[in-house]
Scaffold this motif. Structure first.
Motif, PDB file in Angstrom:
ATOM      1  N   GLU A  56      -7.947  -8.005  32.779  1.00 12.85           N
ATOM      2  CA  GLU A  56      -7.830  -9.434  33.183  1.00 12.85           C
ATOM      3  C   GLU A  56      -7.710  -9.846  34.712  1.00 12.85           C
ATOM      4  O   GLU A  56      -6.845  -9.371  35.364  1.00 12.85           O
ATOM      5  N   GLY A  58      -7.904 -12.526  37.670  1.00 10.37           N
ATOM      6  CA  GLY A  58      -8.047 -14.015  37.804  1.00 10.37           C
ATOM      7  C   GLY A  58      -7.915 -14.232  39.286  1.00 10.37           C
ATOM      8  O   GLY A  58      -7.474 -13.712  40.124  1.00 10.37           O
ATOM      9  N   ASN A  63     -15.437 -21.351  39.478  1.00  9.75           N
ATOM     10  CA  ASN A  63     -16.559 -20.464  39.251  1.00  9.75           C
ATOM     11  C   ASN A  63     -17.849 -20.883  40.032  1.00  9.75           C
ATOM     12  O   ASN A  63     -18.944 -20.072  39.905  1.00  9.75           O
ATOM     13  N   GLU A  89     -12.368  -9.145  31.581  1.00 10.79           N
ATOM     14  CA  GLU A  89     -12.261 -10.590  31.674  1.00 10.79           C
ATOM     15  C   GLU A  89     -12.244 -11.487  32.900  1.00 10.79           C
ATOM     16  O   GLU A  89     -11.143 -11.075  33.557  1.00 10.79           O
ATOM     17  N   TYR A  91     -11.290 -14.901  35.141  1.00 12.53           N
ATOM     18  CA  TYR A  91     -10.830 -15.955  34.843  1.00 12.53           C
ATOM     19  C   TYR A  91     -10.755 -16.776  36.510  1.00 12.53           C
ATOM     20  O   TYR A  91     -10.843 -16.225  37.322  1.00 12.53           O
ATOM     21  N   HIS A  92     -11.072 -18.218  36.446  1.00 10.86           N
ATOM     22  CA  HIS A  92     -10.975 -18.885  37.732  1.00 10.86           C
ATOM     23  C   HIS A  92     -10.148 -20.096  37.790  1.00 10.86           C
ATOM     24  O   HIS A  92      -9.529 -20.306  36.815  1.00 10.86           O
ATOM     25  N   GLN A  95      -6.694 -20.467  36.535  1.00  7.17           N
ATOM     26  CA  GLN A  95      -6.147 -20.547  34.877  1.00  7.17           C
ATOM     27  C   GLN A  95      -5.407 -19.382  34.534  1.00  7.17           C
ATOM     28  O   GLN A  95      -4.387 -19.832  33.540  1.00  7.17           O
ATOM     29  N   LEU A  96      -4.962 -18.410  35.332  1.00  3.47           N
ATOM     30  CA  LEU A  96      -3.918 -17.362  35.240  1.00  3.47           C
ATOM     31  C   LEU A  96      -2.619 -17.711  36.060  1.00  3.47           C
ATOM     32  O   LEU A  96      -1.691 -16.869  35.958  1.00  3.47           O
TER      33      LEU A  96
END
Ligand code: TK8
Length: 363
Positions: A56, A58, A63, A89, A91-92, A95-96
């Motif tokens: 994951e 981030g 994006n 995966e 994430y931008h 988000q995390l």
């Protein structure tokens, strides 16, 4: 939960077995389900369900930013080279979590990758502060040489004590100033401006020294803070200013170029240590290769976006070398103080590496 232990070979055999027995197609392992139309699934070999490892990853930026494009490049390389056995995966837009939170998640191994600026990294390994010394790097090429050289490596190694592995330097870039009050051309114009800074003591002290009121804040809260007038301005590289639409809430832009911000590609040490040797090499090389791509994209964006920013209605102020020199002089006592704190021997080594790099780059 996200580390599925099924190997792709095992799950494939399972589904193939079910199909052979005339069982219904399962919907769980989509990419492995066989049927007359099996060819369409073949291209999607990157399902998490097929992978032994899931990364994951981030970032705080959105994006549209070259950083995200670099992250997608990393994903593509890693998934191709491991045949989908590592699934990435992406994430931008925080988000995390913000930079600090994501680094803490790496320490706990609840997230595998993040790519913060050096400024927040300095809260974990203080020597990283040196890269945020105002007006340290004269240009991107010199920065590349020093970061990709021995000095850069030395600092990446220190991250292991903090349960993180530093795999490569990417580029955020030279930071410029925006605000909603007035054009900033010289050091005096900073007086009284409330500026959001990154969560880093050196940044705080340097902007105080220039007469501004610095307010440290996570990047994800910045747009709203500018919109609501909690802060008058902020500083970030051009790509961020344009791609995050800061022009909607800021009228004035100055190309102060006061700090060069590197990004650091970080991986959870626990996750990295758990990878087979060949996969460690793959993720390391991929971080470097995707980083080269990211730097290119970033530099292209920075060349083109100034005109776009002007088109969006921002007033552009060009800062002269003399004015930059004056700003540098004002913040020098802050630099000296932090050099003392980090260790002057090490800081001298950095200065020397920069000098050498300047000679190489000129040749
Ligand atoms: C994004 C940040 C950002 C940095 C900042 O997560 O906080 O201003 O420049 O790009 O790392």
């Amino acid at each position: 939960m996200k580390k599925t232990l099924l190997t792709s070979a095992f799950s494939f055999a399972l589904v193939a077995g079910l199909t052979a027995c005339g069982g219904e197609e399962t919907d769980g392992n989509g990419s492995a389900s066989e049927g007359e139309g099996a060819e369409t699934e073949e291209t999607e070999g990157n399902d998490a369900a097929d992978a032994t490892y899931t990364i994951e990853a981030g970032i705080g930026l959105n994006n549209e930013h070259p950083q995200y494009k670099g992250l997608l490049e990393f994903k593509e390389i890693v998934e191709a080279e491991t045949d989908g056995d590592i699934h990435v995966e992406t994430y931008h837009s925080s988000q995390l979590g913000d930079d600090r939170e994501m680094m803490e998640s790496l320490q706990l191994n609840t997230q595998e990758v993040t790519i913060p600026s050096t400024a927040p990294v300095a809260n974990f390994v203080e020597e990283f502060t040196v890269f945020d010394f105002p007006f340290l790097f004269p240009n991107e090429q010199v920065a590349d040489e020093v970061l990709d050289g021995e000095i850069g490596d030395q600092l990446l190694d220190k991250l292991e004590e903090e349960e993180m592995v530093g795999l490569a330097y990417w580029e955020n870039g030279f930071r410029d100033l925006t605000n909603s009050k007035r054009p900033v051309e010289s050091a005096e114009d900073f007086e009284g401006l409330t500026l959001r800074t990154m969560e880093n003591d050196l940044h705080l002290d340097a902007f105080s020294e220039l007469g501004a009121n610095p307010t440290p804040m996570a990047f994800g809260e910045l747009f709203t803070a500018m919109q609501q007038g909690t802060v008058d301005g902020q500083e970030n590289p051009l790509a961020t200013i344009y791609l995050e639409s800061f022009y909607e809430v800021q009228d004035y832009y100055s190309d102060t170029h006061h700090v060069y911000s590197p990004f650091v590609f970080l991986m959870s040490k626990q996750f990295y240590d758990g990878l087979p040797d060949e996969y460690q090499t793959i993720v390391e090389d991929a971080a470097v290769e995707a980083g080269e791509f990211q730097r290119e994209q970033n530099r292209e964006a920075n060349e083109e976006l100034l005109a776009d920013l002007e088109e969006e209605g921002m007033e552009i102020t060009e800062v002269s070398d003399e004015d930059r020199a004056e700003m540098a002089e004002i913040v020098q006592p802050v630099i000296d103080e932090y050099a003392e704190e980090i260790g002057t021997d090490f800081v001298d080594e950095v200065y020397q590496a920069i000098e050498e790099a300047e000679e190489n780059v000129e040749e």
